[in-house]
Structures are given as structure tokens and as C-alpha cells.
Scaffold this active site. Structure first.
Site, PDB file in Angstrom:
ATOM      1  N   SER A  70      26.972  46.578  58.949  1.00  0.00           N
ATOM      2  CA  SER A  70      26.309  45.745  57.946  1.00  0.00           C
ATOM      3  C   SER A  70      24.806  45.648  58.260  1.00  0.00           C
ATOM      4  O   SER A  70      24.143  46.673  58.382  1.00  0.00           O
ATOM      5  CB  SER A  70      26.978  44.369  57.877  1.00  0.00           C
ATOM      6  OG  SER A  70      26.595  43.673  56.705  1.00  0.00           O
ATOM      7  N   HIS A 114      33.740  46.116  51.896  1.00  0.00           N
ATOM      8  CA  HIS A 114      32.900  45.927  53.079  1.00  0.00           C
ATOM      9  C   HIS A 114      33.721  45.894  54.361  1.00  0.00           C
ATOM     10  O   HIS A 114      33.406  46.577  55.337  1.00  0.00           O
ATOM     11  CB  HIS A 114      32.101  44.632  52.923  1.00  0.00           C
ATOM     12  CG  HIS A 114      30.956  44.492  53.882  1.00  0.00           C
ATOM     13  ND1 HIS A 114      29.935  45.419  53.958  1.00  0.00           N
ATOM     14  CD2 HIS A 114      30.668  43.536  54.810  1.00  0.00           C
ATOM     15  CE1 HIS A 114      29.061  45.035  54.877  1.00  0.00           C
ATOM     16  NE2 HIS A 114      29.490  43.906  55.420  1.00  0.00           N
TER      17      HIS A 114
END
Length: 269
Positions: free
Chosen positions: A135, A248
């Protein structure tokens, strides 16, 4: 805007190393304090004890402050694949000094952490140091590799690569970004450019692996596409693993399989 790399001048990097309970009997776990740009910064070190000669892995977390903090279980997973793993908390977290600034000067916490791994008695110079960023850690891993040419491979897993794009996409993060960075990309484009490594990829020497879910709602697949395209333009060694149905956070079972394959990929570089 520039980064003062003298904050990582060669010196004894480690200040304190305190062993803490580990969930794995053959992996010792420590909270480690080290110097970064004159600040005392903390992180977790996972050290396998079954070998005296291992590669180093820099694990660069996502988020900011307590959001996305380093997870012990994730470090243990990577250490189980045969790496000495160091995961900085970044400055200002868990008792560390300074203030996190989302890919600005705090990138030195990743750059200086390379020396933490180099000082480890089990570290094998020949097997080298690798980096993975998850991330927001994607930009941290890329910056670390830009500033430290000895990093042999870099994995950007669901990684941020473009801070301008993050501001446009993540309406929920805009307030935080304006507070930490000091304003919007329109008002301070140079501050967002300073945090975006895409224009300096020519300085990366290691191989790059991009892992990204095409349904990622936090860091869009566009971050991965841009990184891949620009690395190819610079004639860098880049490989991409894209997953059409993943977002994600990858499903646990598939994540474990991909992690093992990614560890093998690193060791081949």
C-alpha cells in the site's frame, strides 16, 4: 525539495535491540530502535535462527500512524521463507521520535533501515537485501531502492506509486494528506511530486515485481500500470502479477501462496 541523505551516513545504526515473545519457535522477534536522520525510530526485527547466512528483507508498511501498522504475523510469514526481516514503524510511532510525513522526509526511515539489516550478524552480503512495500509502503520501497543501489529486488504489493493519483482517488484521505503534506496538489504540486518516485525510476538498480488486484478500491490498478510502463521505458527488469478478482487485501489462502512464490522470485534475483 530534497532529501538529506547525510541522515543515513554510515555509522552504528542500532541503538537498542530488545527481544519480545515470538509466535514461531525458530524465529526470534525483537523491537529494535535505530537512528534515522537524528531521530530514534523503532521497528520489529524477525530473525530466523536455523541459518547463519540469510538474505535481508525490508518490510515497508502501509497507512499512517496506527492505521496499517506493522503486523507481527506478516513479518513471521516472510521470515519463515528464509529472510531476516525488518519492519520499521516509521518516525513518531510506538515511542519513536519525529513525525511521519507520508513519503516525505520519513522515507529516510526506510533508507536507513537498510543498514539495520547490514549490521545483522546473520546477514549474507552475497544474498543481499530486498524490499517489499505494501500500500503506502510501495512509495517507501521505491524510494529506498532509488537511494540505496544495493537493494537487489523490490516488490510493490497493492502499492501506491503516485501521490497525485492517491489524492484524486481517496477522498477519505484528503483531509489527512492536506494536514500532513501542507495543502492540496493544486496549491503545492512540488510537495506531491517530491513524494512520487515515478520520475526517478532510472536510479533503481534492482528487479521489480508488481503484485496488484484489479478490483483494488484503496490503491487503484492505475498505480501499478503507471509503474510498469515507466519501468519498461527505463529498460528495467519488471514483472507484474495482476489478479482480476482481488481487491486491496487478498484472500488469506491465496495471499499465502502468492507470498511464497514472491519469496522465491526475490531469491532468484
Amino acid at each position: 525539495m530534497t532529501v538529506n541523505l547525510s541522515g543515513c551516513d554510515p555509522l552504528e545504526r542500532i541503538i537498542n535491540k530488545q527481544r519480545v515473545p515470538s509466535p514461531h519457535p525458530d524465529i526470534h522477534l525483537y523491537i529494535l530502535t535505530y537512528w534515522s536522520e537524528g531521530y530514534k525510530v523503532k521497528g520489529y526485527l524477525a530473525e530466523p535462527i536455523w541459518s547463519k547466512s540469510l538474505p535481508g528483507l525490508l518490510y515497508l508498511r502501509g497507512g499512517i500512524k496506527n492505521v496499517g501498522m506493522v503486523r507481527i504475523q506478516r513479518l513471521i510469514q516472510w521470515a519463515s521463507e528464509g529472510f531476516i526481516v525488518f519492519g520499521p514503524f516509521y518516525r513518531g510511532n510506538k515511542g519513536g521520535e519525529g513525525n511521519e510525513d507520508f513519503g516525505g522526509q520519513d522515507r529516510l526511515d526506510a533508507v536507513c533501515a537498510v543498514d539495520v539489516l547490514r549490521e545483522n550478524k546473520r546477514f549474507d552480503q552475497e544474498q543481499g537485501i530486498h524490499a517489499i512495500g505494501f500500500s503506502r509502503g510501495g512509495v517507501m520501497a521505491l524510494w529506498a531502492a532509488i537511494h540505496r543501489k544495493e537493494i537487489k529486488s523490490i516488490i510493490s504489493w497493492s502499492g501506491v506509486t503516485d501521490m497525485f493519483l492517491t489524492y484524486r482517488e481517496r477522498v477519505d484521505l484528503r483531509r489527512m494528506m492536506k494536514r500532513v503534506i501542507g495543502g492540496t496538489p493544486t496549491k503545492y504540486p512540488e510537495r506531491y511530486d517530491f513524494r512520487t518516485p515515478l520520475n526517478q525510476l532510472k536510479d533503481i538498480h534492482g528487479s521489480v515485481l508488481i503484485i496488484h488486484g484489479e478490483l483494488d478500491e484503496h490503491v487503484s490498478i492505475e498505480h501499478a500500470y503507471q509503474l510498469e510502463t515507466l519501468l519498461e521505458q527505463e529498460n528495467k527488469h519488471v514483472e507484474s502479477w495482476y489478479y482480476k478478482t482481488f481487491s486491496h487485501q487478498f484472500p488469506i489462502r491465496q495471499q499465502q501462496v502468492i507470498l511464497r512464490e514472491a519469496a522465491k522470485w526475490m531469491k532468484r534475483q
